[in-house]
Design a protein around this motif. Structure first.
Motif, PDB file in Angstrom:
ATOM      1  N   MET A 164     -93.076  74.615   6.104  1.00 26.55           N
ATOM      2  CA  MET A 164     -92.590  73.653   7.098  1.00 26.55           C
ATOM      3  C   MET A 164     -93.304  72.306   6.927  1.00 26.55           C
ATOM      4  N   THR A 165     -94.605  72.370   6.718  1.00 29.41           N
ATOM      5  CA  THR A 165     -95.375  71.141   6.548  1.00 29.41           C
ATOM      6  C   THR A 165     -95.000  70.440   5.252  1.00 29.41           C
ATOM      7  N   GLY A 166     -94.701  71.214   4.218  1.00 27.79           N
ATOM      8  CA  GLY A 166     -94.226  70.609   2.973  1.00 27.79           C
ATOM      9  C   GLY A 166     -92.939  69.831   3.180  1.00 27.79           C
ATOM     10  N   LEU A 167     -91.986  70.437   3.905  1.00 29.65           N
ATOM     11  CA  LEU A 167     -90.730  69.741   4.201  1.00 29.65           C
ATOM     12  C   LEU A 167     -90.990  68.502   5.059  1.00 29.65           C
ATOM     13  N   ARG A 168     -91.829  68.671   6.075  1.00 32.08           N
ATOM     14  CA  ARG A 168     -92.069  67.575   7.030  1.00 32.08           C
ATOM     15  C   ARG A 168     -92.762  66.378   6.384  1.00 32.08           C
ATOM     16  N   THR A 169     -93.676  66.623   5.454  1.00 32.26           N
ATOM     17  CA  THR A 169     -94.469  65.534   4.884  1.00 32.26           C
ATOM     18  C   THR A 169     -93.993  65.072   3.514  1.00 32.26           C
ATOM     19  N   ALA A 170     -92.924  65.675   2.993  1.00 31.89           N
ATOM     20  CA  ALA A 170     -92.454  65.294   1.655  1.00 31.89           C
ATOM     21  C   ALA A 170     -92.152  63.803   1.572  1.00 31.89           C
ATOM     22  N   GLY A 171     -91.672  63.225   2.664  1.00 26.75           N
ATOM     23  CA  GLY A 171     -91.385  61.796   2.683  1.00 26.75           C
ATOM     24  C   GLY A 171     -92.605  60.928   2.877  1.00 26.75           C
ATOM     25  N   ASP A 172     -93.783  61.549   3.088  1.00 27.31           N
ATOM     26  CA  ASP A 172     -95.004  60.773   3.271  1.00 27.31           C
ATOM     27  C   ASP A 172     -95.754  60.541   1.963  1.00 27.31           C
ATOM     28  N   THR A 173     -95.204  61.017   0.862  1.00 35.05           N
ATOM     29  CA  THR A 173     -95.829  60.738  -0.423  1.00 35.05           C
ATOM     30  C   THR A 173     -95.518  59.304  -0.825  1.00 35.05           C
ATOM     31  N   LYS A 174     -96.304  58.768  -1.702  1.00 38.40           N
ATOM     32  CA  LYS A 174     -96.117  57.381  -2.125  1.00 38.40           C
ATOM     33  C   LYS A 174     -94.755  57.173  -2.780  1.00 38.40           C
ATOM     34  N   GLU A 175     -94.228  58.234  -3.362  1.00 43.16           N
ATOM     35  CA  GLU A 175     -92.985  58.090  -4.108  1.00 43.16           C
ATOM     36  C   GLU A 175     -91.772  57.875  -3.216  1.00 43.16           C
ATOM     37  N   TYR A 176     -91.825  58.360  -1.973  1.00 39.37           N
ATOM     38  CA  TYR A 176     -90.593  58.410  -1.186  1.00 39.37           C
ATOM     39  C   TYR A 176     -90.623  57.629   0.113  1.00 39.37           C
ATOM     40  N   GLY A 177     -91.771  57.271   0.612  1.00 39.56           N
ATOM     41  CA  GLY A 177     -91.850  56.342   1.727  1.00 39.56           C
ATOM     42  C   GLY A 177     -91.066  56.694   2.966  1.00 39.56           C
ATOM     43  N   GLY A 178     -91.148  57.940   3.424  1.00 39.62           N
ATOM     44  CA  GLY A 178     -90.573  58.290   4.712  1.00 39.62           C
ATOM     45  C   GLY A 178     -89.155  58.825   4.698  1.00 39.62           C
ATOM     46  N   VAL A 179     -88.559  58.987   3.530  1.00 48.04           N
ATOM     47  CA  VAL A 179     -87.205  59.541   3.431  1.00 48.04           C
ATOM     48  C   VAL A 179     -87.284  60.879   2.710  1.00 48.04           C
ATOM     49  N   PHE A 180     -86.523  61.878   3.179  1.00 47.76           N
ATOM     50  CA  PHE A 180     -86.606  63.184   2.537  1.00 47.76           C
ATOM     51  C   PHE A 180     -86.141  63.087   1.081  1.00 47.76           C
ATOM     52  N   PRO A 181     -86.984  63.532   0.143  1.00 45.89           N
ATOM     53  CA  PRO A 181     -86.694  63.330  -1.282  1.00 45.89           C
ATOM     54  C   PRO A 181     -85.520  64.184  -1.784  1.00 45.89           C
ATOM     55  N   GLN A 182     -84.697  63.570  -2.607  1.00 44.02           N
ATOM     56  CA  GLN A 182     -83.581  64.300  -3.229  1.00 44.02           C
ATOM     57  C   GLN A 182     -84.080  65.450  -4.092  1.00 44.02           C
ATOM     58  N   VAL A 183     -85.245  65.276  -4.722  1.00 37.41           N
ATOM     59  CA  VAL A 183     -85.748  66.309  -5.640  1.00 37.41           C
ATOM     60  C   VAL A 183     -86.090  67.605  -4.910  1.00 37.41           C
ATOM     61  N   ASN A 184     -86.250  67.540  -3.589  1.00 39.49           N
ATOM     62  CA  ASN A 184     -86.588  68.744  -2.819  1.00 39.49           C
ATOM     63  C   ASN A 184     -85.382  69.371  -2.135  1.00 39.49           C
ATOM     64  N   LEU A 185     -84.196  68.813  -2.349  1.00 39.33           N
ATOM     65  CA  LEU A 185     -83.008  69.311  -1.657  1.00 39.33           C
ATOM     66  C   LEU A 185     -82.710  70.766  -1.998  1.00 39.33           C
ATOM     67  N   ALA A 186     -82.827  71.126  -3.284  1.00 41.41           N
ATOM     68  CA  ALA A 186     -82.497  72.493  -3.695  1.00 41.41           C
ATOM     69  C   ALA A 186     -83.404  73.506  -3.003  1.00 41.41           C
ATOM     70  N   ASP A 187     -84.704  73.187  -2.909  1.00 37.45           N
ATOM     71  CA  ASP A 187     -85.632  74.095  -2.234  1.00 37.45           C
ATOM     72  C   ASP A 187     -85.330  74.171  -0.736  1.00 37.45           C
ATOM     73  N   ALA A 188     -84.987  73.046  -0.147  1.00 36.05           N
ATOM     74  CA  ALA A 188     -84.623  73.054   1.265  1.00 36.05           C
ATOM     75  C   ALA A 188     -83.360  73.876   1.495  1.00 36.05           C
ATOM     76  N   GLN A 189     -82.393  73.776   0.594  1.00 34.82           N
ATOM     77  CA  GLN A 189     -81.170  74.572   0.710  1.00 34.82           C
ATOM     78  C   GLN A 189     -81.485  76.064   0.624  1.00 34.82           C
ATOM     79  N   ARG A 190     -82.403  76.419  -0.284  1.00 40.05           N
ATOM     80  CA  ARG A 190     -82.795  77.829  -0.418  1.00 40.05           C
ATOM     81  C   ARG A 190     -83.402  78.340   0.887  1.00 40.05           C
ATOM     82  N   ILE A 191     -84.288  77.565   1.480  1.00 39.36           N
ATOM     83  CA  ILE A 191     -84.919  77.970   2.736  1.00 39.36           C
ATOM     84  C   ILE A 191     -83.873  78.087   3.846  1.00 39.36           C
ATOM     85  N   SER A 192     -82.924  77.155   3.873  1.00 43.78           N
ATOM     86  CA  SER A 192     -81.914  77.147   4.942  1.00 43.78           C
ATOM     87  C   SER A 192     -81.022  78.381   4.909  1.00 43.78           C
TER      88      SER A 192
END
Length: 648
Positions: free
Chosen positions: A449-477
């Protein structure tokens, strides 16, 4: 459990707030001018104090006191920060420093106006400074949260919560209450992924079970307010609260909420029906009483026992702050009925007292304090984990980043230690995509949950949920192995990204010329929503920026100048240093992250909003203008200011 007296008058008088420093000394905020008589005479005199109490012989009872500062107006909160102590009084937050280590304030600097309504209405004013998992200090009766960064106090809009006191737990939930509600809890920090269909979870009842009649309360002359035996039927005087989360009370009390009811001389306890996040229901924990039939977790026959606040300390035990006086109702709300009751029974007499109690399990197993700050992130008690995290973030301990990152990625470590490590990296602006990716794929639901919540807090993505994590989020869903809260959250970020996190104090009032142009106004409104999700956390809802994070956009030459330059910044980002309106922008990160992942129409809407809000005035930015820029610009790195001058 057993109740132990920790401190009493004359060592402490009129206490309303306590906390501890890292050396185990107790710091107490005192309301020394509160209701000295029934007219509230001298309420705003500068004679309230912050006291430092010490247990020099190790017997568990304080035996030494030092007045750290004694010229305050009714101290409401205290918080330890890098380099000193924050003290909240009626009207202000002060930064107090002890230069020579004698536990007395040598320098006092006013940082901001705060709790200003307390001058006139002391019961309804900001208080709290409760540090939580996301590195912000939350406050009751307030629409802002605070953070100490590089010797300055930053503020950001926040949902208003509660009336007096604030607590947090190991999951970052926030607990608050008001005078007629035992408690409320929300998980705003994790985008309100819990509870399922509402904003907060509240107490299951308003009932209260004292062990003495409680006639000296407002409204008790009304039918139904009192039981036949003279006890109050429902709470009307709830004050602070505390939550047992990774303390000394054991697993059967995990998540239990202890709420203070000074008007009925009781402390109520509420225990989750199932472990978080599997239930939204609480049990009101009461006990059989041979005289009164039923009583609360803690109850007193002493009418002057006034538990107004509570907290769990470094030892994992519950501490109860007893204001200890007859009159607790402020003069502003003192009805003729209550005034008469107070006068006839001399409840306005015998003031200047105060007690602090500790509620400790009979079989308590003390835990040693951590050896260092990183070890503190893994401590069994939440108090130490939060304090260690706070010191690392506020001290900007970049030297500890490799060790903290190692902890965040260590699958053998406690899940809660890993979560604290991740949020610590967020606070240090050093969370990386690999760490969040490992967390998202972890078997522990809270780490994922924390990984999903903070993925946008990395320098690469600046507060938006990253496209690269969509597949993993879909698996969890689609998983049946995780709690509903995580599954539903994963589905939400897959379908629509992060929900809006920014809470605006700024009241957006579109200019009349914006509203008259239907196409412009439509784009403006869509851009406002996107801005709140993608830009507002740094540039803020009011567009004026955030200290140490982002410069102003309001009436900025970057916004109102060349459109090509502005589009270039939005798509590819910007690398500093830069000047804003001719002045060097200081103390901001060296790179504004690119937002080229957004669609052309989304970027156009955001730029339309930015160019027409906060006093800026321009026209519509079209999706075609964004597309033309992309087609004509081959680039991967962020722009510099010098390079962008060629786009003009």
């Amino acid at each position: 459990f057993k109740v132990e007296l920790v401190a009493s008058e004359p060592m402490v008088k009129d206490p309303v707030f306590i906390d501890w420093d890292d050396q185990g000394r107790m710091w107490v905020g005192e309301f020394r001018t509160y209701m000295k008589d029934l007219d509230g005479t001298g309420e705003n005199e500068r004679s309230s104090r912050v006291m430092v109490l010490e247990d020099t012989d190790g017997d568990g009872r304080m035996d030494k006191s030092t007045a750290f500062v004694d010229d305050m107006i009714n101290v409401r909160s205290v918080a330890f920060v890098e380099g000193g102590v924050l003290v909240v009084e009626s009207g202000a937050i002060w930064f107090c420093q002890d230069d020579d280590g004698d536990l007395r304030c040598d320098q006092k600097t006013k940082l901001m106006d705060f709790a200003t309504t307390a001058y006139d209405n002391i019961e309804h004013a900001e208080n709290g400074l409760s540090y939580s998992l996301d590195n912000w200090m939350y406050n009751s009766k307030s629409s802002r949260k605070l953070a100490w960064r590089e010797g300055k106090l930053d503020e950001s809009p926040s949902d208003p919560r509660g009336q007096w006191g604030m607590a947090t737990d190991a999951y970052g939930r926030l607990y608050h209450n008001s005078n007629s509600v035992w408690f409320q809890v929300d998980w705003g920090m994790y985008d309100r992924a819990w509870p399922a269909n509402k904003k907060t979870v509240g107490s299951p009842t308003r009932e209260v079970f004292a062990i003495r009649p409680n006639t000296a309360l407002n409204r008790n002359y009304k039918p139904g307010s009192l039981r036949e035996d003279g006890r109050v039927a429902r709470v009307t005087t709830i004050s602070g609260l505390a939550v047992h989360s990774h303390g000394a009370f054991g697993e059967e009390w995990e998540g239990a909420i202890f709420s203070m009811s000074p008007g009925t001389n009781t402390v109520g306890a509420f225990i989750p029906m199932k472990p978080f996040p599997h239930s939204e229901d609480y049990l009101h924990q009461t006990y059989a009483d041979p005289i009164w039939g039923k009583r609360e977790f803690l109850a007193s026959t002493d009418e002057r026992f006034r538990p107004v606040n509570g907290t769990f300390g470094p030892d994992g035990c519950l501490y109860v702050v007893d204001f200890h006086r007859g009159v607790i109702q402020h003069k502003k709300f003192l009805t003729s009925y209550l005034r008469r009751q107070s006068e006839e029974r001399e409840l306005d007499k015998h003031i200047g007292y105060g007690r602090i109690y500790r509620i400790v399990p009979e079989d308590q197993k003390p835990q040693p304090s951590p050896q260092n700050l990183v070890a503190g992130l893994s401590h069994p008690h939440l108090w130490w984990r939060l304090r260690s995290q706070k010191r690392i973030v506020e001290g900007d301990r970049q030297d500890l980043v490799p060790t903290i990152r190692e902890l965040a990625r260590n699958r053998q470590a406690s899940p809660f230690a890993r979560v604290h490590a991740m949020w610590t990296l967020v606070g240090l602006s050093d969370l990386d995509a690999k760490t969040t990716e490992l967390a998202i794929n972890d078997s522990d639901w809270f780490v994922a949950m924390t990984g999903l919540r903070t993925a946008g807090d990395t320098k690469e993505y600046g507060g938006v949920f990253p496209q690269v994590n969509l597949a993993d989020a879909q698996r969890i869903s689609k998983s049946g192995d995780f709690p509903h809260a995580l599954v539903a959250y994963a589905l939400k970020v897959v379908e629509s990204g992060y929900p809006k996190r920014i809470v605006a104090n700024y009241v957006d009032k579109p200019a009349e010329w914006v509203k008259r142009d239907k196409e412009l106004y439509s784009s403006y409104k869509k851009g406002r929503e996107l801005y709140g999700n993608s830009c507002g956390a740094c540039h803020q809802a009011h567009g004026k920026g955030l200290a140490n994070m982002a410069p102003t956009l309001a009436k900025s030459d970057w916004v109102n100048g060349s459109l090509s330059r502005l589009i270039g910044v939005a798509v590819h980002g910007l690398s500093g240093p830069i000047k804003v309106n001719g002045k060097l922008a200081e103390n901001i990160p060296p790179i504004m992250p690119p937002h080229g992942y957004m669609k052309d129409d989304q970027l156009a809407d955001v730029l339309t909003y930015v160019k027409n809000a906060w006093g800026n005035r321009s026209g519509l930015v079209s999706a075609q203008e964004i597309a033309n820029y992309r087609i004509g610009t081959e680039r991967f790195l962020p722009w510099t200011e010098k390079e962008l001058s060629d786009l003009e």
